[in-house]
Design a protein around this motif. Structure first.
Motif, PDB file in Angstrom:
ATOM      1  N   TYR A  70      21.275 -60.216  50.846  1.00 45.00           N
ATOM      2  CA  TYR A  70      22.560 -60.710  50.569  1.00 45.00           C
ATOM      3  C   TYR A  70      22.529 -60.468  48.945  1.00 45.00           C
ATOM      4  O   TYR A  70      21.608 -60.603  48.363  1.00 45.00           O
ATOM      5  CB  TYR A  70      22.548 -62.280  50.482  1.00 45.00           C
ATOM      6  N   TYR A  71      23.895 -60.042  48.552  1.00 48.86           N
ATOM      7  CA  TYR A  71      23.952 -59.309  47.042  1.00 48.86           C
ATOM      8  C   TYR A  71      25.088 -60.229  46.306  1.00 48.86           C
ATOM      9  O   TYR A  71      25.098 -59.880  45.283  1.00 48.86           O
ATOM     10  CB  TYR A  71      23.853 -58.046  47.250  1.00 48.86           C
ATOM     11  N   ALA A  72      25.973 -60.787  47.010  1.00 51.84           N
ATOM     12  CA  ALA A  72      26.998 -61.710  46.507  1.00 51.84           C
ATOM     13  C   ALA A  72      27.341 -62.725  47.262  1.00 51.84           C
ATOM     14  O   ALA A  72      27.231 -62.927  48.563  1.00 51.84           O
ATOM     15  CB  ALA A  72      28.291 -60.495  46.392  1.00 51.84           C
ATOM     16  N   PHE A  73      27.847 -63.892  46.295  1.00 49.10           N
ATOM     17  CA  PHE A  73      28.138 -64.976  46.865  1.00 49.10           C
ATOM     18  C   PHE A  73      29.462 -65.267  46.507  1.00 49.10           C
ATOM     19  O   PHE A  73      29.724 -65.145  45.152  1.00 49.10           O
ATOM     20  CB  PHE A  73      26.981 -66.305  46.716  1.00 49.10           C
ATOM     21  N   GLY A  74      30.444 -66.379  47.074  1.00 49.94           N
ATOM     22  CA  GLY A  74      31.623 -66.730  46.489  1.00 49.94           C
ATOM     23  C   GLY A  74      32.456 -67.572  47.388  1.00 49.94           C
ATOM     24  O   GLY A  74      31.951 -68.008  48.322  1.00 49.94           O
ATOM     25  N   HIS A  75      33.819 -67.913  46.766  1.00 49.58           N
ATOM     26  CA  HIS A  75      34.554 -68.419  47.494  1.00 49.58           C
ATOM     27  C   HIS A  75      35.959 -67.820  47.519  1.00 49.58           C
ATOM     28  O   HIS A  75      36.370 -67.582  46.569  1.00 49.58           O
ATOM     29  CB  HIS A  75      34.643 -70.109  46.801  1.00 49.58           C
ATOM     30  N   LYS A  76      36.567 -67.882  48.706  1.00 46.72           N
ATOM     31  CA  LYS A  76      37.842 -67.213  48.772  1.00 46.72           C
ATOM     32  C   LYS A  76      38.825 -68.315  49.628  1.00 46.72           C
ATOM     33  O   LYS A  76      38.373 -69.130  50.166  1.00 46.72           O
ATOM     34  CB  LYS A  76      38.095 -65.742  49.723  1.00 46.72           C
ATOM     35  N   GLN A  77      39.934 -67.772  50.045  1.00 51.70           N
ATOM     36  CA  GLN A  77      40.861 -68.585  50.827  1.00 51.70           C
ATOM     37  C   GLN A  77      40.364 -68.827  52.141  1.00 51.70           C
ATOM     38  O   GLN A  77      40.546 -69.559  52.606  1.00 51.70           O
ATOM     39  CB  GLN A  77      42.292 -67.687  50.898  1.00 51.70           C
ATOM     40  N   TYR A  78      39.212 -67.946  52.652  1.00 54.72           N
ATOM     41  CA  TYR A  78      38.844 -68.358  53.793  1.00 54.72           C
ATOM     42  C   TYR A  78      37.668 -69.178  54.022  1.00 54.72           C
ATOM     43  O   TYR A  78      36.946 -69.305  54.902  1.00 54.72           O
ATOM     44  CB  TYR A  78      38.445 -66.831  54.646  1.00 54.72           C
ATOM     45  N   GLY A  79      37.252 -69.570  52.646  1.00 51.28           N
ATOM     46  CA  GLY A  79      36.099 -70.323  52.581  1.00 51.28           C
ATOM     47  C   GLY A  79      35.155 -69.741  51.838  1.00 51.28           C
ATOM     48  O   GLY A  79      35.364 -68.712  51.374  1.00 51.28           O
ATOM     49  N   LYS A  80      33.807 -70.261  51.735  1.00 55.71           N
ATOM     50  CA  LYS A  80      32.535 -69.633  51.197  1.00 55.71           C
ATOM     51  C   LYS A  80      32.076 -68.481  52.058  1.00 55.71           C
ATOM     52  O   LYS A  80      32.237 -68.380  53.271  1.00 55.71           O
ATOM     53  CB  LYS A  80      31.487 -70.520  51.158  1.00 55.71           C
ATOM     54  N   TYR A  81      31.695 -67.515  51.043  1.00 55.44           N
ATOM     55  CA  TYR A  81      31.323 -66.139  51.863  1.00 55.44           C
ATOM     56  C   TYR A  81      30.031 -65.501  51.061  1.00 55.44           C
ATOM     57  O   TYR A  81      29.513 -66.035  49.941  1.00 55.44           O
ATOM     58  CB  TYR A  81      32.424 -65.254  51.622  1.00 55.44           C
ATOM     59  N   LYS A  82      29.119 -64.784  52.008  1.00 52.58           N
ATOM     60  CA  LYS A  82      28.031 -64.023  51.345  1.00 52.58           C
ATOM     61  C   LYS A  82      28.252 -62.595  51.863  1.00 52.58           C
ATOM     62  O   LYS A  82      28.625 -62.453  52.823  1.00 52.58           O
ATOM     63  CB  LYS A  82      26.845 -64.678  52.228  1.00 52.58           C
TER      64      LYS A  82
END
Length: 98
Positions: free
Chosen positions: A68-80
């Motif tokens: 995993y190299y990036a983590f965040g939050h978008k309109q669809y929810g949390k992502y990796k």
């Protein structure tokens, strides 16, 4: 006497090699049942192949082939976002969690 390759010829050769590597990677992904959604050749030395996430991709993380190299939050929810090398290409996907 053979002419020295020009910069544009070197770029053409890099793109040609990238296309061959991308083809090999796509064939390997297809054989594994992984769906390719995009191929980016903007970096001719290392194409990026985006694949659709499936739970089967977790084995690449578990086997320490992918990271995993990036983590965040978008309109669809949390992502990796994850990536791993394959035939000179970078294979990436996004996992959404709710």
């Amino acid at each position: 006497m053979q002419a020295q390759p020009t910069k544009s010829n070197k770029n053409n050769l890099m793109f040609a090699d990238s296309l061959l590597n991308a083809e090999r990677a796509v064939m390997a992904l297809t054989a594994q049942g992984i769906l390719v959604s995009n191929i980016n050749l903007c970096q001719p030395g290392k194409p990026t192949i985006q694949v659709e996430y499936t739970p089967a991709l977790a084995r690449f993380i578990n086997d320490k082939i992918a990271v995993y190299y990036a983590f965040g939050h978008k309109q669809y929810g949390k992502y990796k976002q994850a990536q791993y090398p394959l035939h000179g290409c970078r294979v990436v996907w996004i996992e959404y969690t709710h």
